[in-house]
Design an enzyme around this catalytic site. Structure first.
Site, PDB file in Angstrom:
ATOM      1  N   GLY A  58      15.610  -1.946   9.552  1.00 53.73           N
ATOM      2  CA  GLY A  58      15.412  -2.112  10.982  1.00 53.73           C
ATOM      3  C   GLY A  58      16.480  -3.053  11.524  1.00 53.73           C
ATOM      4  O   GLY A  58      16.844  -4.022  10.862  1.00 53.73           O
ATOM      5  N   ARG A 116      10.540   7.152  -2.884  1.00 55.64           N
ATOM      6  CA  ARG A 116      11.904   7.264  -3.404  1.00 55.64           C
ATOM      7  C   ARG A 116      12.040   6.786  -4.854  1.00 55.64           C
ATOM      8  O   ARG A 116      13.049   7.026  -5.507  1.00 55.64           O
ATOM      9  CB  ARG A 116      12.866   6.481  -2.496  1.00 55.64           C
ATOM     10  CG  ARG A 116      13.183   7.227  -1.216  1.00 55.64           C
ATOM     11  CD  ARG A 116      13.816   6.324  -0.165  1.00 55.64           C
ATOM     12  NE  ARG A 116      12.850   5.482   0.513  1.00 55.64           N
ATOM     13  CZ  ARG A 116      13.155   4.553   1.435  1.00 55.64           C
ATOM     14  NH1 ARG A 116      14.402   4.357   1.772  1.00 55.64           N
ATOM     15  NH2 ARG A 116      12.207   3.835   2.004  1.00 55.64           N
ATOM     16  N   ALA A 136       0.814  -1.224   0.000  1.00 55.25           N
ATOM     17  CA  ALA A 136       0.000   0.000   0.000  1.00 55.25           C
ATOM     18  C   ALA A 136       0.838   1.260   0.000  1.00 55.25           C
ATOM     19  O   ALA A 136       0.341   2.335  -0.300  1.00 55.25           O
ATOM     20  CB  ALA A 136      -0.931  -0.004   1.217  1.00 55.25           C
ATOM     21  N   ASN A 182      -0.956  -4.882 -48.042  1.00 58.00           N
ATOM     22  CA  ASN A 182      -1.972  -5.654 -47.313  1.00 58.00           C
ATOM     23  C   ASN A 182      -3.051  -4.776 -46.721  1.00 58.00           C
ATOM     24  O   ASN A 182      -3.981  -5.261 -46.118  1.00 58.00           O
ATOM     25  CB  ASN A 182      -1.307  -6.475 -46.207  1.00 58.00           C
ATOM     26  CG  ASN A 182      -0.575  -5.606 -45.200  1.00 58.00           C
ATOM     27  OD1 ASN A 182      -0.093  -4.526 -45.545  1.00 58.00           O
ATOM     28  ND2 ASN A 182      -0.485  -6.064 -43.974  1.00 58.00           N
ATOM     29  N   TYR A 183      -2.945  -3.463 -46.878  1.00 62.63           N
ATOM     30  CA  TYR A 183      -3.851  -2.549 -46.166  1.00 62.63           C
ATOM     31  C   TYR A 183      -4.431  -1.578 -47.172  1.00 62.63           C
ATOM     32  O   TYR A 183      -3.700  -0.879 -47.884  1.00 62.63           O
ATOM     33  CB  TYR A 183      -3.047  -1.809 -45.099  1.00 62.63           C
ATOM     34  CG  TYR A 183      -3.856  -0.925 -44.194  1.00 62.63           C
ATOM     35  CD1 TYR A 183      -4.995  -1.403 -43.559  1.00 62.63           C
ATOM     36  CD2 TYR A 183      -3.472   0.390 -43.951  1.00 62.63           C
ATOM     37  CE1 TYR A 183      -5.746  -0.591 -42.720  1.00 62.63           C
ATOM     38  CE2 TYR A 183      -4.205   1.212 -43.107  1.00 62.63           C
ATOM     39  CZ  TYR A 183      -5.349   0.711 -42.499  1.00 62.63           C
ATOM     40  OH  TYR A 183      -6.084   1.515 -41.663  1.00 62.63           O
ATOM     41  N   SER A 202      12.251  -8.369 -58.510  1.00 65.05           N
ATOM     42  CA  SER A 202      12.530  -7.260 -57.591  1.00 65.05           C
ATOM     43  C   SER A 202      11.562  -6.101 -57.783  1.00 65.05           C
ATOM     44  O   SER A 202      11.057  -5.882 -58.891  1.00 65.05           O
ATOM     45  CB  SER A 202      13.948  -6.747 -57.836  1.00 65.05           C
ATOM     46  OG  SER A 202      14.846  -7.777 -57.525  1.00 65.05           O
TER      47      SER A 202
HETATM   48  C1  UD1 Z   1      10.432  -2.044   6.731  1.00 62.65           C
HETATM   49  C2  UD1 Z   1      10.640  -2.440   8.197  1.00 62.65           C
HETATM   50  C3  UD1 Z   1      12.146  -2.565   8.463  1.00 62.65           C
HETATM   51  C4  UD1 Z   1      12.745  -3.574   7.506  1.00 62.65           C
HETATM   52  C5  UD1 Z   1      12.422  -3.223   6.055  1.00 62.65           C
HETATM   53  C6  UD1 Z   1      12.842  -4.367   5.145  1.00 62.65           C
HETATM   54  C7  UD1 Z   1       8.823  -1.455   9.509  1.00 62.65           C
HETATM   55  C8  UD1 Z   1       8.426  -0.356  10.415  1.00 62.65           C
HETATM   56  N1  UD1 Z   1      10.084  -1.449   9.070  1.00 62.65           N
HETATM   57  O1  UD1 Z   1      11.004  -0.771   6.554  1.00 62.65           O
HETATM   58  O2  UD1 Z   1      12.375  -2.988   9.811  1.00 62.65           O
HETATM   59  O3  UD1 Z   1      14.148  -3.635   7.707  1.00 62.65           O
HETATM   60  O4  UD1 Z   1      11.002  -3.031   5.879  1.00 62.65           O
HETATM   61  O5  UD1 Z   1      12.705  -4.049   3.775  1.00 62.65           O
HETATM   62  O6  UD1 Z   1       8.007  -2.334   9.232  1.00 62.65           O
HETATM   63  N2  UD1 Z   1       3.427  -0.476   3.513  1.00 62.65           N
HETATM   64  C9  UD1 Z   1       2.057  -0.479   3.507  1.00 62.65           C
HETATM   65  N3  UD1 Z   1       1.407   0.467   4.242  1.00 62.65           N
HETATM   66  C10 UD1 Z   1       2.053   1.393   4.971  1.00 62.65           C
HETATM   67  C11 UD1 Z   1       3.469   1.393   4.968  1.00 62.65           C
HETATM   68  C12 UD1 Z   1       4.126   0.439   4.231  1.00 62.65           C
HETATM   69  O7  UD1 Z   1       1.429  -1.315   2.852  1.00 62.65           O
HETATM   70  O8  UD1 Z   1       1.377   2.208   5.617  1.00 62.65           O
HETATM   71  C13 UD1 Z   1       4.128  -1.512   2.698  1.00 62.65           C
HETATM   72  C14 UD1 Z   1       4.995  -0.912   1.611  1.00 62.65           C
HETATM   73  O9  UD1 Z   1       4.244  -0.759   0.406  1.00 62.65           O
HETATM   74  C15 UD1 Z   1       6.089  -1.941   1.479  1.00 62.65           C
HETATM   75  C16 UD1 Z   1       6.194  -2.531   2.879  1.00 62.65           C
HETATM   76  O10 UD1 Z   1       4.998  -2.205   3.553  1.00 62.65           O
HETATM   77  O11 UD1 Z   1       5.731  -2.987   0.576  1.00 62.65           O
HETATM   78  C17 UD1 Z   1       7.406  -1.971   3.664  1.00 62.65           C
HETATM   79  O12 UD1 Z   1       7.224  -0.565   3.798  1.00 62.65           O
HETATM   80  P1  UD1 Z   1       8.439   0.452   3.699  1.00 62.65           P
HETATM   81  O13 UD1 Z   1       7.925   1.810   3.909  1.00 62.65           O
HETATM   82  O14 UD1 Z   1       9.200   0.193   2.466  1.00 62.65           O
HETATM   83  O15 UD1 Z   1       9.260   0.024   4.997  1.00 62.65           O
HETATM   84  P2  UD1 Z   1      10.803   0.173   5.241  1.00 62.65           P
HETATM   85  O16 UD1 Z   1      11.085   1.562   5.647  1.00 62.65           O
HETATM   86  O17 UD1 Z   1      11.556  -0.374   4.091  1.00 62.65           O
END
Ligand code: UD1
Ligand code: CA
Length: 464
Positions: free
Chosen positions: A142, A16, A11, A388-389, A407
């Protein structure tokens, strides 16, 4: 074993990427990144698969249209990963067993790793099992904080102390949770962190406080758990997938002259003793037979090549079938629904579309052959065009076995050239040519003696 469910988080905004398309639909080595996640998940045959969508959710649903049996839940607004998983309550709260949580932006995970994670979770009886890895560059992930060897919490980069930032064991964002305590715990999460989000990762410390078991599986190959947040990481992931593919093919007996500039999609098949020169792209569901030679700068998409086919430099082949011993190129464009049967030769600057070309037929130079059915051992002269068209519809040209097209002829479809017939050079064929006949159009040639001199006299400026 208890029921296994899969939830995929997708979601988030993917800020980035700086894109107007959903991040998880961006392609890694030719396939949308979320497709890799789907395939790995499906290999475990889960009871349900739920995708959490939010940002650009309609585009994402469309992009996932090819996958059957998915449930979608919407997260709006997007308040963090913990809040995202909570949205699956409607589907999963009444279910039993475990949920494997995946991220749409972590595409390189192997199904073997997921199976191992699920199996460890099931046998240990933990409430949560986290997939972790030890990496050289932990920045952005994390960190796994351990106390006496046991995982005690996960701290995000932004919330970490300088000492915690030095920890090299990271959270992959992939977990298995037992469903029983999960949703009640998710509802109690607080958003007291640097981003003001509901962090899923906070469940770990909550569980530990409540004496619920938390286990980890530490990965040997950390490249599997790369998360993709930027175009640069997208490029790196593609490179990893391609390198692996090239190595598999080389191990199976394919020569790749320059792996660094060879782009072969995951699902492509290549037979042994085939030689691939630099700068070649093999895409989609392409299949190349044994002992073929694909010269530099060629792009082949969703096509099937039999054995001993030679493709000279700079051809584009999209949706073609090329029989044994066919030679094409250089500079040939083959468009969908084209079939070249055994030993056909197509030379430079020829375009083919929706055409069947019989065994041994040659079209050596500068032609357009569209909507044509061409027999065996036909000779198509330089500059032959199938018209063809007619401005509203496409119609067919049929050229029977052994015919000879001189040719610079135009074959105005619908038209049939009979068996063994000849078409004289420069003929505009508007009517069928019977077998064995010669067709010529245009009047008898006229030569005007001395024409050049008289013309030059009139056009030359008069000297004063
Ligand atoms: C997250 C983890 C981090 C981990 C990393 C690995 C958390 C708080 N952190 O960080 O510990 O090392 O992934 O890649 O979980 N998403 C939603 N809804 C939201 C926010 C995010 O669906 O409200 C989805 C994003 O689309 C994505 C995934 O969750 O597919 C991870 O979200 P992202 O914001 O990329 O988390 P990271 O900062 O990478
Ligand atoms: Ca991420």
């Amino acid at each position: 074993m208890a029921d296994l469910h899969v939830a995929i988080l997708a979601a988030g905004k993917g800020t980035r990427m700086k894109s107007s398309r959903p991040k998880v639909l961006h392609r890694v080595a030719g396939r949308p990144m979320i497709d890799y996640v789907m395939r790995a998940a499906q290999s475990l045959s889960p009871k349900t698969t739920t995708v959490v969508v939010g940002h650009m959710k309609e585009l994402l649903r469309q992009g996932l249209g090819g996958h059957a049996g998915l449930s979608f839940v919407t997260q709006e607004p997007q308040l963090g990963t913990g809040h995202a998983l909570l949205q699956t309550a409607g589907v999963l709260e009444r279910q039993k067993g475990f949920v494997l949580l995946l991220s749409g932006d972590v595409p390189l995970l192997r199904s073997h790793t997921l199976a191992e994670l699920v199996s460890k979770h099931a046998t240990s009886g933990a409430a949560a099992t986290v997939l972790t890895a030890i990496v050289e560059q932990p920045y952005g992930y994390g960190r796994i904080v351990r106390v006496r060897g046991q995982i005690s919490r996960i701290v995000e980069e932004r919330d970490a102390s300088p000492a915690q930032r030095k920890i090299r064991e990271i959270n992959s964002g992939v977990y298995v949770f037992s469903l029983a305590p999960l949703f009640e715990a998710l509802r109690r999460l607080a958003a007291s962190n640097a981003q003001g989000e509901y962090y899923l990762t906070d469940l770990i410390s909550t569980y530990r406080r409540r004496k619920l078991g938390v286990e980890t599986v530490v990965l040997g190959d950390p490249s599997e758990i790369r998360g993709i947040n930027s175009r640069s990481e997208l490029g790196e992931a593609s490179q990893i997938v391609r390198q692996k593919k090239n190595e598999e093919l080389m191990a199976a007996g394919v020569t790749i002259e320059d792996p660094a500039t060879t782009y072969i999609d995951e699902d492509v098949v290549v037979g042994g003793d085939t030689v691939i020169h630099p700068g070649v792209h093999l895409e989609g569901r392409t299949q190349i037979g044994q002992a073929c030679e694909i010269h530099a700068g060629v792009r082949i998409i969703n096509s099937v090549l039999d054995e001993q086919v030679t493709v000279q430099n700079f051809c584009v082949i999209n949706g073609g079938r090329l029989g044994k011993g066919v030679t094409v190129g250089p500079f040939v464009h083959i468009r969908p629904e084209t079939e070249l049967r055994e030993s056909v030769h197509i030379g430079n600057f020829v375009e083919l579309k929706k055409s069947i070309v019989g065994k041994g037929t040659k079209a050596g130079h500068l032609s357009y052959l569209g909507d044509a059915v061409i027999g065996e051992n036909v000779n198509v002269g330089a500059g032959t065009i199938t018209c063809n068209y007619d401005g509203t519809k496409k119609t067919q040209t049929v050229i029977d076995d052994g015919a000879f097209i001189g040719s610079d002829s135009q074959l105005v479809a619908p038209v049939t050239i009979g068996k063994g017939a000849y078409v004289g050079s420069g003929t505009t064929v508007r009517e069928n040519v019977p077998a064995g006949a010669l067709a010529i159009s245009g009047g008898k040639q006229r030569n005007i003696e001395g024409w050049v001199a008289t013309r030059l006299d009139k056009t030359r400026p008069k000297k004063p």
